[in-house]
Scaffold this active site. Structure first.
Site, PDB file in Angstrom:
ATOM      1  N   CYS A 260       1.031  -1.101  -0.043  1.00  0.00           N
ATOM      2  CA  CYS A 260       0.148  -0.158  -0.013  1.00  0.00           C
ATOM      3  C   CYS A 260       0.986   1.525   0.067  1.00  0.00           C
ATOM      4  O   CYS A 260       1.359   1.852   1.137  1.00  0.00           O
ATOM      5  CB  CYS A 260      -0.867   0.009   1.211  1.00  0.00           C
ATOM      6  SG  CYS A 260      -1.972  -1.204   1.333  1.00  0.00           S
ATOM      7  N   ALA A 262       1.167   4.335  -1.877  1.00  0.00           N
ATOM      8  CA  ALA A 262       1.230   5.955  -2.080  1.00  0.00           C
ATOM      9  C   ALA A 262       1.370   6.649  -0.778  1.00  0.00           C
ATOM     10  O   ALA A 262       0.605   6.287   0.109  1.00  0.00           O
ATOM     11  CB  ALA A 262       0.077   6.282  -2.869  1.00  0.00           C
ATOM     12  N   LYS A 266       7.491   5.595   2.339  1.00  0.00           N
ATOM     13  CA  LYS A 266       8.233   4.210   2.843  1.00  0.00           C
ATOM     14  C   LYS A 266       8.831   3.612   1.650  1.00  0.00           C
ATOM     15  O   LYS A 266       9.837   2.659   1.937  1.00  0.00           O
ATOM     16  CB  LYS A 266       7.440   3.513   3.712  1.00  0.00           C
ATOM     17  CG  LYS A 266       6.796   3.942   4.959  1.00  0.00           C
ATOM     18  CD  LYS A 266       6.053   3.279   5.800  1.00  0.00           C
ATOM     19  CE  LYS A 266       5.294   4.325   6.870  1.00  0.00           C
ATOM     20  NZ  LYS A 266       4.363   4.874   6.303  1.00  0.00           N
ATOM     21  N   ASP A 310      -4.919  -3.673  -6.770  1.00  0.00           N
ATOM     22  CA  ASP A 310      -5.600  -3.992  -5.510  1.00  0.00           C
ATOM     23  C   ASP A 310      -4.820  -5.050  -4.820  1.00  0.00           C
ATOM     24  O   ASP A 310      -4.785  -6.188  -5.352  1.00  0.00           O
ATOM     25  CB  ASP A 310      -7.039  -4.477  -5.566  1.00  0.00           C
ATOM     26  CG  ASP A 310      -7.555  -4.807  -4.134  1.00  0.00           C
ATOM     27  OD1 ASP A 310      -6.916  -4.739  -3.125  1.00  0.00           O
ATOM     28  OD2 ASP A 310      -8.848  -5.134  -4.114  1.00  0.00           O
ATOM     29  N   CYS A 382      -1.175   4.121  11.105  1.00  0.00           N
ATOM     30  CA  CYS A 382      -0.859   5.208  11.560  1.00  0.00           C
ATOM     31  C   CYS A 382      -2.170   5.626  12.400  1.00  0.00           C
ATOM     32  O   CYS A 382      -2.756   6.864  12.517  1.00  0.00           O
ATOM     33  CB  CYS A 382      -0.545   6.541  10.589  1.00  0.00           C
ATOM     34  SG  CYS A 382      -1.736   6.743   9.321  1.00  0.00           S
TER      35      CYS A 382
HETATM   36  C1  LIG Z   1      -1.284   4.629   4.813  1.00  0.00           C
HETATM   37  S1  LIG Z   1      -1.279   5.095   3.147  1.00  0.00           S
HETATM   38  C2  LIG Z   1       0.192   4.463   2.639  1.00  0.00           C
HETATM   39  C3  LIG Z   1       1.520   5.413   2.775  1.00  0.00           C
HETATM   40  C4  LIG Z   1       2.524   5.161   2.402  1.00  0.00           C
HETATM   41  N1  LIG Z   1       3.012   3.704   2.688  1.00  0.00           N
HETATM   42  C5  LIG Z   1       3.797   6.071   2.573  1.00  0.00           C
HETATM   43  O1  LIG Z   1       4.673   5.704   3.636  1.00  0.00           O
HETATM   44  O2  LIG Z   1       4.049   6.847   1.595  1.00  0.00           O
HETATM   45  C6  LIG Z   1      -2.301   3.679   2.693  1.00  0.00           C
HETATM   46  C7  LIG Z   1      -2.362   3.591   1.024  1.00  0.00           C
HETATM   47  O3  LIG Z   1      -2.753   2.428   0.735  1.00  0.00           O
HETATM   48  C8  LIG Z   1      -3.873   2.227  -0.393  1.00  0.00           C
HETATM   49  N2  LIG Z   1      -4.625   1.308  -0.608  1.00  0.00           N
HETATM   50  C9  LIG Z   1      -5.742   1.219   0.141  1.00  0.00           C
HETATM   51  N3  LIG Z   1      -6.171  -0.225   0.037  1.00  0.00           N
HETATM   52  C10 LIG Z   1      -5.461  -0.676  -0.846  1.00  0.00           C
HETATM   53  C11 LIG Z   1      -5.434  -1.862  -1.512  1.00  0.00           C
HETATM   54  N4  LIG Z   1      -6.365  -2.651  -1.414  1.00  0.00           N
HETATM   55  N5  LIG Z   1      -4.372  -2.368  -2.417  1.00  0.00           N
HETATM   56  C12 LIG Z   1      -3.593  -1.406  -2.690  1.00  0.00           C
HETATM   57  N6  LIG Z   1      -3.267  -0.112  -1.865  1.00  0.00           N
HETATM   58  C13 LIG Z   1      -4.321   0.177  -1.225  1.00  0.00           C
HETATM   59  C14 LIG Z   1      -4.507   3.795  -0.134  1.00  0.00           C
HETATM   60  O4  LIG Z   1      -4.746   4.436  -1.542  1.00  0.00           O
HETATM   61  C15 LIG Z   1      -3.229   4.646   0.376  1.00  0.00           C
HETATM   62  O5  LIG Z   1      -2.576   5.519  -0.619  1.00  0.00           O
END
Ligand SMILES: C[S@@+](CC[C@H](N)C(=O)[O-])C[C@H]1O[C@@H](n2cnc3c(N)ncnc32)[C@H](O)[C@@H]1O
Length: 445
Positions: A260, A262, A266, A310, A382
């Site tokens: 996950c 964006a 990280k 996903d 978070c």
């Molecule tokens: C907490 S943020 C991640 C922050 C990122 N790891 C960083 O450090 O910059 C969670 C991300 O997961 C994405 N997300 C949510 N459900 C997801 C899924 N089923 N598969 C992939 N990405 C997903 C969201 O769109 C969001 O961008």
């Protein structure tokens, strides 16, 4: 704030009221600020964040002073003015200036003009009787802690001893914290460069620097060259927790998945820890957010494959091979980062905790089988809510006998260096609220 700023305060208050009315319809602070034109933006943003840090009080006072709710934008103007002017010590402008300008904002708006008398009467009465209204508002726990009741109840249940300290740490803005890109420079070299530009910073964690005063990122020496990235000290723990001590396969590079990803904070850190022969794949379900990962990788000079997918729909993206390390930074309420995002308590609903916990569980269940025996999955959010951290992992571990928990932080409570020195957890220094669990895949006997 400067009362003589080029943009008149009444105009800023008009934009603020519109932003808050849109926020009331479920849009986030960045979304409601996006359409605000650039000369207005900095002032409106500062007023918005200030008002949100006193929003429960503004709302409470408005409902007491005006029994019948005015139309949403005027309601937001009144609530905002009350949130901004209730305390002489905290008000960003002199309270009488705020009241004059809020009345002006109503008079000068074609659709609010008819309500200008109401705005005037309500706010002037408040100024006359302020001490008694403020005293009365203190009887509401929502007002005192600036959180919805469901949030307070959940926090009290999860942290019977620390819930007040958590809320106190979250009441003030967090500092601007940076991570140094070890591939490009060292913390000492960056500190020296910043020092030449008159910037003062303190080290935090292994690679972090806390700037004494926030600055636009473009003004930070080294930012454009990818020497550093904005990242809270708690978030900076993910890459070392996942990768430190992980045994390298002798016949191939490491395979690391950021599930996950964006905006890629990280991902770039994981890439820093990897060697050229390793593979790093970053998945993101939101096609609009995925390009941010690539842009951050490029600026930091890091490599990873980025795919829109996903993560829980494994057949849609997997090549069938197992992974040595998976980072699952799952979508969550964000209850640990309220000091940086004061809109969060006013956007979330009580039922969101359960539905986000279900999404987290779905991701855990889909990704755990992809970890090779001897490999690891780092689960983090978070959030300070146990349902998205400790309780989530405990329930998952109950049904997965091939899992062993390795030392990680568990729940980190937000720690604001300026305001809550007594609140100490096992991560030193100023940081957001976070949760980390490191799950090792046990090799079959
Ligand atoms: C907490 S943020 C991640 C922050 C990122 N790891 C960083 O450090 O910059 C969670 C991300 O997961 C994405 N997300 C949510 N459900 C997801 C899924 N089923 N598969 C992939 N990405 C997903 C969201 O769109 C969001 O961008």
């Amino acid at each position: 704030m400067n009362a003589t700023a080029a943009v008149p305060l009444w105009q800023q208050l008009q934009a603020l009221a519109k932003a808050l009315a849109d926020l009331g319809r479920g849009q986030s602070a960045p979304q409601v600020l996006a359409p605000v034109a650039s000369p207005l933006r900095p002032g409106v943003q500062a007023l918005l964040y200030h008002a949100l840090r006193h929003w429960a009080r503004g709302r409470w006072l408005r409902t007491q002073l005006v029994a019948k709710a005015p139309p949403p934008a005027v309601d937001a103007l009144l609530s905002a003015a009350l949130a901004l002017c209730w305390s002489d010590a905290l008000a960003p402008y002199a309270p009488h200036t705020l009241v004059d300008q809020a009345v002006e904002a109503a008079k000068r708006h074609p659709r609010w003009r008819a309500q200008a008398g109401l705005v005037n009467a309500c706010l002037r009465r408040f100024l006359r009787e302020r001490a008694q209204w403020v005293r009365a508002s203190e009887a509401s726990a929502e007002v005192v802690w600036n959180r919805p009741t469901w949030w307070l109840e959940r926090l009290q249940q999860d942290y019977p001893e620390h819930w007040q300290a958590i809320l106190a740490a979250d009441a003030m803005p967090g500092p601007m914290t940076w991570r140094v890109n070890r591939r490009r420079t060292t913390r000492e070299a960056l500190l020296a460069r910043w020092g030449e530009a008159g910037l003062v910073a303190e080290p935090v964690g292994e690679d972090g620097l806390v700037l004494s005063k926030p600055c636009p990122v473009e003004d930070i020496p080294g930012f454009a060259e990818g020497w550093c990235a904005v990242q809270d000290a708690a978030a900076q723990c993910a890459a070392p927790l996942l990768l430190r001590g992980l045994l390298r396969p002798t016949d191939r590079g490491l395979r690391v998945l950021d599930a996950c990803a964006a905006p890629g904070g990280k991902t770039t850190h994981l890439a820093e820890w990897l060697e050229p022969q390793d593979t790093l794949l970053a998945l993101e379900v939101d096609a609009a957010r995925a390009p941010k990962i690539s842009a951050n990788l490029q600026r930091m000079g890091a490599n990873a494959k980025v795919r829109v997918a996903d993560a829980a729909d494994v057949p849609s993206w997997s090549d069938g091979q197992l992974w040595d390390a998976i980072l699952l930074d799952a979508p969550c309420t964000g209850s640990g980062i309220v000091r940086r995002h004061p809109d969060i308590p006013w956007l979330r609903r009580a039922e969101d905790v359960q539905s986000l916990a279900q999404q987290q569980r779905r991701l855990l269940e889909a990704l755990w089988p992809l970890v090779r025996p001897g490999g690891r999955l780092l689960y983090c959010t978070c959030s300070v809510f146990h349902a998205e951290g400790q309780a989530q992992v405990e329930a998952f571990a109950e049904y997965n006998t091939d899992l062993r928990q390795e030392p990680a932080f568990g729940h980190l409570r937000p720690q604001n260096a300026g305001t809550a020195p007594a609140l100490v957890d096992n991560l030193q220094g100023d940081h957001d609220g976070f949760f980390y669990a490191l799950l090792a895949k046990v090799a079959p006997a």
